[in-house]
Design an enzyme around this catalytic site. Structure first.
Site, PDB file in Angstrom:
ATOM      1  N   SER A  50       0.809  -1.200   0.193  1.00 56.73           N
ATOM      2  CA  SER A  50       0.114  -0.054  -0.183  1.00 56.73           C
ATOM      3  C   SER A  50       0.694   0.925   0.076  1.00 56.73           C
ATOM      4  CB  SER A  50      -0.976   0.088   0.855  1.00 56.73           C
ATOM      5  OG  SER A  50      -1.871   1.299   1.496  1.00 56.73           O
ATOM      6  N   TYR A 109      -2.212  -1.612  10.805  1.00 53.68           N
ATOM      7  CA  TYR A 109      -2.584  -1.392   9.930  1.00 53.68           C
ATOM      8  C   TYR A 109      -1.082  -1.396   8.466  1.00 53.68           C
ATOM      9  CZ  TYR A 109      -4.156  -0.963   4.955  1.00 53.68           C
ATOM     10  OH  TYR A 109      -4.007  -1.354   3.959  1.00 53.68           O
ATOM     11  N   LYS A 166       1.663  -3.794   6.858  1.00 55.20           N
ATOM     12  CA  LYS A 166       2.369  -3.509   4.849  1.00 55.20           C
ATOM     13  C   LYS A 166       3.942  -3.127   5.030  1.00 55.20           C
ATOM     14  CE  LYS A 166      -1.936  -4.531   3.553  1.00 55.20           C
ATOM     15  NZ  LYS A 166      -1.928  -6.165   3.292  1.00 55.20           N
TER      16      LYS A 166
HETATM   17  C1  UD1 Z   1      -6.875   5.115   3.868  1.00 58.26           C
HETATM   18  C2  UD1 Z   1      -5.881   3.905   4.765  1.00 58.26           C
HETATM   19  C3  UD1 Z   1      -5.362   3.454   4.068  1.00 58.26           C
HETATM   20  C4  UD1 Z   1      -5.087   2.451   3.466  1.00 58.26           C
HETATM   21  C5  UD1 Z   1      -6.488   2.675   2.753  1.00 58.26           C
HETATM   22  C6  UD1 Z   1      -6.719   0.693   2.499  1.00 58.26           C
HETATM   23  C7  UD1 Z   1      -5.717   6.092   6.591  1.00 58.26           C
HETATM   24  C8  UD1 Z   1      -4.492   7.291   6.785  1.00 58.26           C
HETATM   25  N1  UD1 Z   1      -5.273   5.359   4.889  1.00 58.26           N
HETATM   26  O1  UD1 Z   1      -6.126   4.746   2.831  1.00 58.26           O
HETATM   27  O2  UD1 Z   1      -3.095   2.623   4.915  1.00 58.26           O
HETATM   28  O3  UD1 Z   1      -4.066   1.346   2.754  1.00 58.26           O
HETATM   29  O4  UD1 Z   1      -7.358   3.181   3.304  1.00 58.26           O
HETATM   30  O5  UD1 Z   1      -8.580   1.167   1.263  1.00 58.26           O
HETATM   31  O6  UD1 Z   1      -6.465   5.388   7.195  1.00 58.26           O
HETATM   32  N2  UD1 Z   1     -13.003  10.511   3.962  1.00 58.26           N
HETATM   33  C9  UD1 Z   1     -14.047  11.775   4.095  1.00 58.26           C
HETATM   34  N3  UD1 Z   1     -15.487  11.578   4.545  1.00 58.26           N
HETATM   35  C10 UD1 Z   1     -14.888   9.014   4.785  1.00 58.26           C
HETATM   36  C11 UD1 Z   1     -14.286   9.014   4.124  1.00 58.26           C
HETATM   37  C12 UD1 Z   1     -13.195   9.477   4.422  1.00 58.26           C
HETATM   38  O7  UD1 Z   1     -13.377  12.812   4.326  1.00 58.26           O
HETATM   39  O8  UD1 Z   1     -16.345   9.186   4.987  1.00 58.26           O
HETATM   40  C13 UD1 Z   1     -11.426  11.201   2.869  1.00 58.26           C
HETATM   41  C14 UD1 Z   1     -10.187  11.007   3.460  1.00 58.26           C
HETATM   42  O9  UD1 Z   1      -9.897  12.595   5.068  1.00 58.26           O
HETATM   43  C15 UD1 Z   1      -9.233  10.656   2.960  1.00 58.26           C
HETATM   44  C16 UD1 Z   1      -9.925  10.211   1.467  1.00 58.26           C
HETATM   45  O10 UD1 Z   1     -11.459  10.386   2.014  1.00 58.26           O
HETATM   46  O11 UD1 Z   1      -8.947  12.204   2.444  1.00 58.26           O
HETATM   47  C17 UD1 Z   1      -9.367   8.957   1.681  1.00 58.26           C
HETATM   48  O12 UD1 Z   1      -9.958   8.122   2.404  1.00 58.26           O
HETATM   49  P1  UD1 Z   1      -9.628   6.559   2.459  1.00 58.26           P
HETATM   50  O13 UD1 Z   1     -10.674   6.073   1.888  1.00 58.26           O
HETATM   51  O14 UD1 Z   1     -10.583   6.051   4.025  1.00 58.26           O
HETATM   52  O15 UD1 Z   1      -8.488   5.969   2.186  1.00 58.26           O
HETATM   53  P2  UD1 Z   1      -7.020   6.378   2.585  1.00 58.26           P
HETATM   54  O16 UD1 Z   1      -7.064   7.344   4.101  1.00 58.26           O
HETATM   55  O17 UD1 Z   1      -6.242   7.532   1.587  1.00 58.26           O
END
Ligand code: UD1
Length: 341
Positions: free
Chosen positions: A126, A152, A156
Site C-alpha cells: 500500500s 495496519y 504492509k
Molecule cells: C486508508 C488508509 C490506507 C489504506 C486504505 C485502505 C489512512 C490514513 N489510510 O487510505 O492506509 O491502505 O485506507 O483502503 O487511514 N474521507 C472523508 N469522509 C469519509 C471517509 C473518507 O472525508 O467518510 C476522506 C479521507 O479523509 C481521505 C479520503 O476521503 O482524505 C480517502 O479516505 P479513505 O478512503 O479512508 O482512504 P485513505 O485514508 O487514503
C-alpha cells in the site's frame, strides 16, 4: 505449463476483481479464502461473470501445512497474496488481530512458497508505506518509506521487509510488491464490488451508501488543508485497472529466468480531492450526496499520488479507466446490492 494461480483473499474486493482479470488472460485462478472478511455471495457474482465455477480452497491462509500440501500436489504457476485486514482504525484498537492475520498469514504463505522456489509471488502492499511525503506530493518507488503509525500500515511496511529479507536469503525467488493507491469502483457488470462489513471507513463506499440513503450524510474530514479546495487529495484507481496490474505483475515474474524482488506503485498518477470525487459522483450519476465538513481525521495524509513511470516501463501497465468510470461503476454496484435487500 500449468495456468493455475493461487489467489489468497480471492473472495475479497481486489481479489475477486483479480480473479476475473486472470481468467480473461487465460489463467486458471484458485481462490483461497475462509470468508472471515468477505461474503460467499462473491462466488455467485464471479460465476455470473465467468460463466463457470472457480476452484475454492476454504481455509485460513495461516494454515501453512494445508497450503504446502496443495502446492505439492497441484502445479501452480503463481501466487497472489491479498488475504489481510485493512481497516486502519480497527488495527489501532485490535493490533494483534492485524499482526496475526496480516503478518502470520504472509509468513505462512511465504513458507509454503519458499519450499517451491519456482513459484512467482505477488504481494499487495500500500502507498501507506510512504506516510506523509515530505515536500512532495507525487511519490515514486524511490521516495523514502516512513514507518506508519497504525498497525495496519505497519503490517504492509513490515510485509515488504519480510519479502526483502527472504529474497536476500534466496536469490532464486521471484517476488513483487504492488503499492496500491486508493482502489475504488466495481466490475462494470455490477456482479462484484466492494462489500464493506459494517460502517465503511473508506470514502467511496460511504458516498454510495449515503446516496442510497443508508447514512444521512457524508462527513468530509477537513476542508482547510493546503490543497486545491481544502480537502485531502488521493490517487483513486479503478479496481479493474488495479486487478489488471496483477496479471501484468505475474506475467513479468513468469518471464524472469533469474530471481528478483520488485516494488511497483499502482495508481493513476493523478490526484483528486475529496470534493472532486463527490462532485464527479453527483454529476456522472445525477444524484445528490448530502455532505457536511467535519474535523480532520487524525493521521490523514494531506496529498499524495503515484508516480507511475516504473509500472509503465517494467510492466507495460497503466490505468485506462477514469474517475468518472469508477464512480459510475461504484453507484451501479451499490444499486445492485440495494435491489437485493
Ligand atoms: C486508508 C488508509 C490506507 C489504506 C486504505 C485502505 C489512512 C490514513 N489510510 O487510505 O492506509 O491502505 O485506507 O483502503 O487511514 N474521507 C472523508 N469522509 C469519509 C471517509 C473518507 O472525508 O467518510 C476522506 C479521507 O479523509 C481521505 C479520503 O476521503 O482524505 C480517502 O479516505 P479513505 O478512503 O479512508 O482512504 P485513505 O485514508 O487514503
Amino acid at each position: 505449463m500449468s495456468m493455475k494461480v493461487l489467489v489468497t483473499g480471492g473472495a475479497g474486493y481486489i481479489g475477486s476483481h483479480t480473479i476475473v482479470e486472470l481468467n480473461k488472460a487465460g489463467y486458471e485462478p484458485v481462490i483461497l479464502d475462509d470468508f472471515r472478511n468477505s461474503k460467499p455471495s462473491v462466488i455467485d457474482g464471479l460465476q455470473k461473470i465467468l460463466g463457470k465455477e472457480t476452484e475454492l480452497l476454504n481455509f485460513d491462509v495461516c494454515d501453512t501445512e494445508r497450503i504446502a500440501q496443495y502446492l505439492s500436489k497441484e502445479e501452480v504457476c503463481g501466487i497472489i497474496h491479498f488475504a489481510a485486514y485493512k481497516a486502519v482504525g480497527e488495527s489501532v484498537v485490535n493490533p494483534l488481530k492485524y499482526y496475526q492475520n496480516n503478518i502470520e498469514g504472509l509468513v505462512s504463505i511465504l513458507k509454503a512458497v519458499s519450499k517451491e522456489a519456482d513459484i512467482p509471488f505477488v504481494f499487495s502492499s500500500s502507498c501507506t508505506v510512504y506516510g506523509e511525503p515530505k515536500g512532495q506530493k507525487e511519490v515514486s518507488e524511490q521516495t523514502a518509506k516512513t514507518i506508519p503509525t497504525a498497525p495496519y500500515g505497519f503490517t504492509k511496511w513490515l510485509g515488504e521487509q519480510i519479502i526483502e529479507d527472504l529474497y536476500h536469503s534466496n536469490h532464486e525467488l521471484r517476488m513483487m510488491s504492488l503499492r496500491y493507491f486508493n482502489p475504488i469502483g466495481a466490475h462494470e457488470s455490477a456482479f462484484i464490488g466492494e462489500l464493506p462489513i459494517g460502517k465503511p471507513n473508506n470514502l467511496l463506499p460511504f458516498i454510495t451508501q449515503t446516496a442510497a440513503g443508508v447514512h444521512e450524510k457524508l462527513t468530509i474530514f477537513g476542508n482547510t488543508y493546503p490543497t486545491v479546495d481544502g480537502t485531502c487529495v488521493r490517487d483513486y484507481i479503478h479496481v479493474v485497472d488495479l486487478a489488471a496490474a496483477h496479471v501484468k505483475a505475474l506475467e513479468f515474474l513468469l518471464g524472469q529466468r533469474m530471481g528478483c524482488n520488485e516494488i511497483v506503485n499502482i495508481g493513476t498518477g493523478k490526484g483528486s480531492s475529496v470534493l472532486e470525487v463527490v462532485d464527479a459522483f453527483e454529476k456522472v450519476n445525477e444524484v445528490t450526496v448530502n455532505y457536511e465538513f467535519g474535523p480532520k481525521r487524525p493521521g490523514d495524509v494531506i496529498e499524495i499520488y503515484a508516480n507511475v513511470d516504473y509500472a509503465k516501463s517494467l510492466l507495460g501497465w497503466q490505468a485506462k479507466k477514469t474517475i468518472n468510470d469508477a464512480v459510475r461503476d461504484a453507484w451501479r454496484w451499490e444499486k445492485s446490492i440495494r435491489s437485493k435487500e
